[in-house]
Every structure is written in C-alpha cells, then in structure tokens.
Design an enzyme around this catalytic site. Structure first.
Site, PDB file in Angstrom:
ATOM      1  N   GLY A 196      40.636  36.293  32.200  1.00 33.38           N
ATOM      2  CA  GLY A 196      41.425  35.278  32.398  1.00 33.38           C
ATOM      3  C   GLY A 196      41.839  34.544  33.590  1.00 33.38           C
ATOM      4  O   GLY A 196      41.068  35.138  34.697  1.00 33.38           O
ATOM      5  N   SER A 197      42.980  34.106  33.730  1.00 32.87           N
ATOM      6  CA  SER A 197      43.223  33.548  35.219  1.00 32.87           C
ATOM      7  C   SER A 197      43.867  34.598  35.997  1.00 32.87           C
ATOM      8  O   SER A 197      43.855  34.326  37.103  1.00 32.87           O
ATOM      9  CB  SER A 197      44.627  32.409  34.747  1.00 32.87           C
ATOM     10  OG  SER A 197      44.054  31.414  33.969  1.00 32.87           O
ATOM     11  N   THR A 198      43.955  35.824  35.753  1.00 30.27           N
ATOM     12  CA  THR A 198      44.351  36.604  36.659  1.00 30.27           C
ATOM     13  C   THR A 198      43.003  37.034  37.850  1.00 30.27           C
ATOM     14  O   THR A 198      43.240  37.545  38.731  1.00 30.27           O
ATOM     15  CB  THR A 198      44.604  38.085  35.986  1.00 30.27           C
ATOM     16  OG1 THR A 198      43.501  38.525  35.403  1.00 30.27           O
ATOM     17  CG2 THR A 198      45.932  38.035  35.080  1.00 30.27           C
ATOM     18  N   PHE A 199      41.729  36.398  37.290  1.00 28.57           N
ATOM     19  CA  PHE A 199      40.743  36.462  38.218  1.00 28.57           C
ATOM     20  C   PHE A 199      40.680  35.354  39.100  1.00 28.57           C
ATOM     21  O   PHE A 199      39.857  35.500  40.066  1.00 28.57           O
ATOM     22  CB  PHE A 199      39.478  36.327  37.059  1.00 28.57           C
ATOM     23  CG  PHE A 199      38.106  36.485  37.887  1.00 28.57           C
ATOM     24  CD1 PHE A 199      37.877  37.781  38.203  1.00 28.57           C
ATOM     25  CD2 PHE A 199      37.286  35.576  37.994  1.00 28.57           C
ATOM     26  CE1 PHE A 199      36.700  37.878  38.999  1.00 28.57           C
ATOM     27  CE2 PHE A 199      36.130  35.577  38.487  1.00 28.57           C
ATOM     28  CZ  PHE A 199      35.773  36.981  39.080  1.00 28.57           C
TER      29      PHE A 199
END
Length: 667
Positions: free
Chosen positions: A408-411
């Site tokens: 998800g957005s942690t990437f």
C-alpha cells in the site's frame, strides 16, 4: 620378526584352505585369513574353519557368532588390526603352539578404543592333515571380557544449545519444567469433572488422561504424570493446583520463556518421527531423540543439537568395567539481535489481530523483533492442542512475518526515491491535480486512480507524502520508464534473495517481473498493483533514508555486523529530504500519520492501506492496514506493522495508534 598389517576395512578375497602337510601351511597365513574373515563379519566361517578344538568345546558356534553380531552391530563401527609374526626360520619344525601379538583399533559409538592382545594358534589334525587353529575366547572382542560377563551401552544426551536475545534473556532454554499429574485417590467423587477441567487446561483429551490412569503400574497413592508445562505460567499453575489431586514433579526440558510472543520466530522441538529418522539417516539420530520442528529450532538444528555421550561397559556381576566412554557435548548457543522486551510489547499490541510486525535498528540492520499473530504457546504443545490449532479459522500456525503482502502507501517513499534518483521529479515541483480521480487518457477505459484528499492546491512531493496522494505517485510512476522503475526496485532488493538468516520470500514487482503495462506501473507507484513484500524487507527499504542513501542488509545473529546491501540507491541529499518529509507525515496536523505524533519521541513514518479487491468497482472488500515509523532525530528502532481486515476499524490509523503505544511503552 616381520610385521603383517591387516586393515579390517579392506575387502580381500579369501582362498579356501586345502588340506596339506604341516610344513606347507604357515600359521601367519592362517591368522591372516582369519582376520580377513573377521573383517567381513563372517563369524560362522571363523568358528567352523579356524577355531581350535578346545575353544569349540568351551564355546558353541551360537555363543561366539551371536556375541560378535550383537556387539559389532550395535557398538562397533570400524576395526583395524595389525599383528606380528615370526619368520619361517624362527618357527621350530615341531612347534605345535605359537603366540601372535596383535593390536586392535576400533571406532565405536562411544569413541575410539584400542587394545593390545595375544592370539594363540595351535597345530591340530592327523599326520596327513595338519593345520593351525585359533584358541579363541571372549577377550578377543574386548580384553576385559570374560565368561559370564555382559556388554552394555549407556547413553547420556548432550544438552541442546540455547537461544538468547541480545541482552542474554532466554528465548529457548533448558530448564526445569513442571510435570503436571494426578494422584488417583485424591480425586474422590469429582474425578470426571477434574479430568474435564484438566483436559481443557493442558490441551489433552480426556481419553489420554484415562489411558495414563489405567496403566498397569498405577496405584491409588502414586503420582501419574499427564503433561509438562512452563513453570513461569503462574496463571495456568494457579488454576491447575486449585484442582484436588493435581500435583507436579520437576523434570528437565525445553522452555520458551517468551511464550506466544516468540513462537513463530523461535519455533519448538519434539520427538523425532519415523519420517524424520529416514530423512536424516546416517546423521546419528535414533528413536526418542529430540529434534527442531519449526522456526530457529529447525533452521539451526545442526548447530543447536548436542552430541550425545556414550559409555560401553562390561557388567561382571558385582563390578562394572568401562571399556570406552565419551562425554556428552553441549550444542552451540545462539545469540540473536532480537530484543525480547520489544518483541513482547509488539506482541501485546498485535494480540487478538491477524497480522505481523517487525522492528529493526535502521542504522545497522539488526532485527529487534519478528512477530506474527495469532500465535500459540509452544510450552503447551500437545497432539490435541496442535489439532485445535490446525483447524482454527484464524490460522495461528501461519507465520505471517514470512508472508508477502501488498505494501500500500507505505511504498510511496520508494517510488519517490527512484523518481528523484532519475530526475523524474524534483522536490519543489508541483502537480496541479484536480478532483479525487485521474486517468492518463481514454486508453485506460473506465479505470481511474482515486485519492482520499484533495488539498485544493497543486501538490509537491512533501504534500503528496503528507496527504498520501495516490494520483501524485501514480502519475510519477507513469513518468518513470519501465526499465528504470524495474532497475530502481532491484536496487531496493526486489527480485533478489533477501540476505537474512531466517528464510523470506523474494519481493515481487509483478507476476511477469516487469511494469511495461502503464496502468500496472501507475498502481505500483502507490504500492498496489502486483507488488508483494515481506514486512522485514519493507522495513529494510526505509534504511536509505537514515543512512545517506545506503540500503542496509538485515541480520539476526548477534555476531553479525553491519553490511550495506546496495550503495547509493539515492543521494544523501534526497535521502535527508525524504526523511524530513516523513517527519511531516506525522508531525503536521493534516498528515495521515498524525495520530502517532508524540512530543517525547518525535516519529517519522508512513501510513498505508492495501485494498484486496478483484476489480476497482468492487464494493467492500478486505483492507490491510500498515504503518512504518522510526525516531526522526536519532533512529534506533524502526517498526513496520500490518493488520489484516481493518476496513471497519479505522484503516491505517488503527495500526498507527498501536505503533504509537509501543513507542510509549519502550520509552
């Protein structure tokens, strides 16, 4: 004298002896043939063709052959014999008896053993058929062995190596266990109720308790053992000892002091199975041995396994004579980089959820915690308990910290790093994005990228990270060429074996290994698409932001050292910028991670929600919440946490609150 050497490991052909005149047969030739048969374990032929008549009268063929077969089959692995014989000139013509000194070297199950002895050969037969025969007795096997003695083997198990955390706290130790059992006469009229309660507390079937109580040796006043438990589990023990007739005895065994918190990492041991015995044939295992079954106990079985001691001795009735003895050797201890306190704090926050959490020191790569939930307590593992775990819908046997997940957005910081390193974006550049949805052009059909927040202004990189803007990172990924994006991800460790002592799956860019499909590349830019990572690798991907652009290699063993996995995945300047922006994600009131802001411990980090849907328009669907955080000023603990099914719990905010709680507890 001439010296003849016979190696009982060299297979030679044996020539049949023809009856001949006494002056045509040398005793040394006869003894040489005898020891060659000895080498081939042809004990019956040794007896029939080479034993002197007096020896045959004293010992039956069964006496000699069975003794050799039993001792050699169980105790002796290799034998080497050398003997000395006189020259032909030194043998008198009328000599009827001759002595040959010989030396025996043995490799036994208890170690190397050697002895010197003498073989007596006698000339026997009539004047037409004379030959030489061995005057055998049991001392030819071991010189201490006499008529009526018995040979025995005693083994002493070598202690298994132990596993410790970075501070010497035990994770898997050899300690005193409580063997919980029953004194039958104390059960009284409550017997059935007590057995039922004991069954639930010890995770054993009532039928198993009945079998234990119905053994032939059991008497009303005798203690009958049922199951071992961890002496540190005070809550369980208080419930057990409250039951009438339930007592304990002390036994040595494997104890896992951290219980459920470390089971998936440490694993457990158990009795070796027939299948494992066959698989490890030739490695010295035997029935009844203990072997690693999961986790580090299995992965480091060869190092942890102790070497058993053994003693071969002769029982002489009122006396015992040791032939050879080998002391047991302790297995190697493992000292990990894991911090048991951090492991416990993370487990407490994650308990009751399906998920995983990992902590590392981002400066060095040391793994500080590896947690998977739900878990189970290896101290209480029985066949009944295991079957319950096997059929549990929550799947507590699954090790989730080895599972690949969509990040998800942690990437997004990784996408930003690749874009900055390749001059696709600049920190100050703004994207003028209108509304909550975007698609590049009509070739995308009805597919659109959606963002949660429209700040009502053009956004730069800091804004995009703070608001977690999917459209910004989707557009950025589209502007990065396929080959450039793939090369950049490989610099972050994708599609490579992760250099870590605990096996983890390779992180995946896509099903076919590239991002040529523009929509897929756009989705990948904000951590969706087909990207899959383990939580430890995700944590490692943040290390360049605190190491001037170097990706640090993770490690688990305390005797390891800091190593750079990939150098300069982005410049020091850009690394420091992203580090500052990740602080904004938490410190700014509008940041998606603001719920984790602490005045005592300023954190930097990134939230993420991974949607698991078959199509974009699918209603509902499972969501995994993620959060990555570390101390922004002096990073020493970086935590990644993932919780499954957060769609009704507040998404990544729910995860961020738990990580915040851990930092508060640690500091």
């Amino acid at each position: 004298m001439k010296r003849r050497v016979i190696c009982l490991l060299i297979f030679g052909s044996i020539f049949a002896l023809s009856a001949c005149k006494d002056d045509e047969v040398m005793p040394s030739d006869r003894f040489e043939e005898y020891v060659e048969l000895w080498n081939e374990h042809q004990f019956s032929q040794m007896y029939e063709s080479y034993l002197a008549e007096e020896a045959k009268q004293q010992y039956t063929e069964e006496d000699m052959v069975q003794r050799y077969e039993k001792i050699y089959g169980d105790l002796v692995e290799e034998v080497h014999v050398t003997f000395e014989s006189p020259t032909e000139e030194e043998i008198e013509k009328d000599q009827i008896e001759i002595t040959y000194p010989f030396h025996v070297e043995m490799e036994t199950v208890a170690g190397t053993y050697s002895f010197d002895h003498e073989a007596i050969l006698k000339k026997e037969g009539n004047e037409d058929e004379l030959s030489w025969y061995v005057d055998w007795n049991p001392s030819y096997i071991f010189p201490q062995l006499e008529d009526g003695d018995t040979v025995h083997l005693r083994t002493n198990r070598g202690p298994r190596g132990q596993i410790f955390d970075r501070n010497g706290k035990g994770l898997a130790i050899n300690d005193t266990l409580y063997n919980i059992g029953i004194v039958p006469k104390e059960l009284g009229e409550q017997e059935e109720d007590i057995k039922e309660q004991l069954s639930n507390l010890l995770n054993v079937d009532v039928s198993y308790i009945d079998r234990q109580l119905n053994q032939n040796w059991v008497k009303p006043n005798l203690f009958v053992p049922i199951q071992t438990v961890n002496p540190g589990d005070e809550e369980l023990l208080s419930k057990l000892f409250a039951l009438p007739g339930v007592l304990k005895s002390d036994v040595r065994g494997r104890v896992y002091p951290e219980g459920e918190a470390a089971t998936h990492l440490v694993g457990y041991t158990g009795d070796i199975t027939a299948e494992e015995l066959e698989k490890r044939n030739g490695e010295g295992y035997k029935q009844g041995d203990v072997i690693g079954k999961r986790g580090l106990e299995l992965l480091y079985e060869n190092e942890l396994r102790g070497k058993n001691g053994a003693e071969i001795y002769i029982d002489k009735g009122n006396d015992k004579v040791t032939v050879v003895k080998r002391q047991p050797e302790k297995g190697k201890d493992l000292h990990l980089t894991i911090d048991a306190n951090i492991q416990q704090e993370l487990y407490k926050e994650l308990a009751g959820e399906k998920g995983s959490t990992v902590a590392i020191d981002p400066r060095t790569g040391e793994a500080l915690a590896l947690v998977s939930t739900p878990s189970f307590d290896a101290n209480l593992l029985t066949s009944t308990y295991y079957l319950k775990l096997l059929h549990d819908e929550e799947n507590p046997l699954l090790n989730r910290f080895t599972n690949p997940y969509s990040p998800g957005s942690t990437f997004k910081p990784v996408t930003a790093a690749i874009a900055l390193a390749n001059d696709v974006i600049s920190p100050e550049e703004t994207f003028d994005i209108q509304g909550l949805t975007w698609q590049k052009n009509g070739s995308w059909g009805d597919y659109e990228i959606r963002r949660v927040t429209d700040p009502g202004k053009p956004v730069n990189l800091e804004d995009a990270l703070m608001y977690s803007d999917n459209i910004y990172f989707g557009q950025t990924a589209v502007n990065i060429a396929n080959e450039t994006m793939v090369d950049g991800l490989q610099q972050f460790g994708f599609q490579q074996k992760i250099p870590f002592e605990y096996p983890l799956p390779q992180s995946k860019i896509s099903n076919n290994g590239d991002l040529a499909n523009e929509v897929l590349r756009a989705d990948s830019g904000y951590g969706q698409g087909q990207i899959q990572v383990s939580l430890l690798h995700l944590a490692t991907m943040y290390t360049p932001f605190v190491n001037n652009g170097d990706l640090v290699q993770p490690y688990l063993m305390k005797d390891g050292e800091r190593q750079v996995w990939h150098e300069n995945v982005l410049s020091s300047e850009h690394a420091n910028l992203i580090n500052d922006y990740l602080r904004t994600v938490i410190a700014d009131p509008n940041g998606t991670g603001n719920v984790a802001d602490l005045s005592s411990v300023p954190l930097a980090g990134k939230t993420g929600t991974a949607e698991l849907k078959q199509t974009q328009n699918e209603e509902g669907g499972q969501e995994n919440g993620l959060f990555v955080a570390y101390e922004s000023d002096n990073p020493s603990i970086l935590i990644t946490m993932l919780i499954e099914n957060v769609e009704d719990k507040g998404g990544s905010r729910y995860v961020a609150e738990k990580v915040k709680n851990v930092y508060e507890a640690i500091y």
